[in-house]
Design an enzyme around this catalytic site. Sequence first.
Site, short mmCIF file in Angstrom:
data_model
loop_
_atom_site.label_atom_id
_atom_site.label_comp_id
_atom_site.label_asym_id
_atom_site.label_seq_id
_atom_site.Cartn_x
_atom_site.Cartn_y
_atom_site.Cartn_z
N HIS A 242 0.80 -1.23 0.00
CA HIS A 242 0.00 0.00 0.00
C HIS A 242 0.84 1.28 0.00
CE1 HIS A 242 -3.43 -2.58 1.03
NE2 HIS A 242 -2.72 -3.08 2.01
C1 BDR Z 1 -3.29 0.74 5.20
O1 BDR Z 1 -3.51 0.17 6.47
C2 BDR Z 1 -2.29 -0.11 7.10
O2 BDR Z 1 -2.36 -1.32 7.79
C3 BDR Z 1 -1.25 -0.09 6.02
O3 BDR Z 1 -0.01 0.35 6.56
C4 BDR Z 1 -1.80 0.92 5.04
O4 BDR Z 1 -1.45 2.24 5.38
C5 BDR Z 1 -3.94 -0.12 4.15
O5 BDR Z 1 -5.31 -0.18 4.36
#
Ligand code: BDR
Length: 313
Positions: A242
């Site tokens: 992500h």
């Molecule tokens: C987001 O949630 C977190 O767990 C990850 O780091 C990312 O920023 C994805 O939904």
Amino acid sequence: MPKKIIIDTDPGQDDAVAILLAAASREELQIEAIVAVAGNVGLAQNARNALKVVELSGRTDIPVYAGCSRPMRRRLVTAEHVHGETGLDGPVLPEPKIRLQEQHGVDFLIDKLRATPPGEITLCTLGPLTNVAMALVKAPDIAPRIKEIVMMAGGYFEMGNITPAAEFNVFVDPEAADVVLRSGVPIVMVPLDVTHTILSTRKRLDAIKAIGNRAGAAVEAMLSFSEAFDQQKYGREGAPLHDPCVIAYLLKPELFKGREINVVIETSSELTVGMTVADYWRVTDRPHNVLYLREGDAAGFYALLTERLARLP
Ligand code: BDR
Ligand code: CA
């Protein structure tokens, strides 16, 4: 001239990779500071993780601040089930020698934006939007001074990852996301619709490990840990990556495609709280407040990441 950025984050394995990617890209990005926020795990642990990642990157010139320890109006929801008890399980990283700055992260954001000519600082948010929203509430005069906010947040076609309707960063603090989206600051949203296509396949992780440096080994260990949960959840060949997409967008926007639309956050429904209601098909006349990215070039992204990580110790 490199772009001045502040990274607001809750590291997190994917946050850590984002920080490393930015730290390795000195020609394009000048990291003014990192500000930790409560999210994946509690604030103290996230802040410690940020210090560890800064040391891993060899960029101990980057100051690290701690911001808010809980969302604006809700109980904190964390994600140890994804990121492990430390929030950064996987590699064994030494306890950090560098220390947090004393100033509160929200006050730092306000002071820094006021002290910098308008339109120079980009905020990169990789966690819940609490710190940025609190800064905007406390000091509304900073809004026109922010160049743009590039945020990993939301999802529309892929919907949610923590509830059926909500993405984690928005779900943890929907009121904060709402404040930021209504602030009038130019926003680029990097949602699950993009990050779910940027898969950390075994071949890609092996290439990162094969770099042979400390950073590459740590990234491979981090992502091997965090991908186990996601691979089982999604049944895909690798896990979504992500937060590094935020930094990759700043480095190579041509890797991504999207459109200007209106996005509103659901804050009241019990069932769909934290949903990013994205008017992708422009069926309303609500004003466009977001450049909403929908597609990313995964091969181009991993080529960039691998090349940049090779620049680190
Ligand atoms: C987001 O949630 C977190 O767990 C990850 O780091 C990312 O920023 C994805 O939904
Ligand atoms: Ca994150």
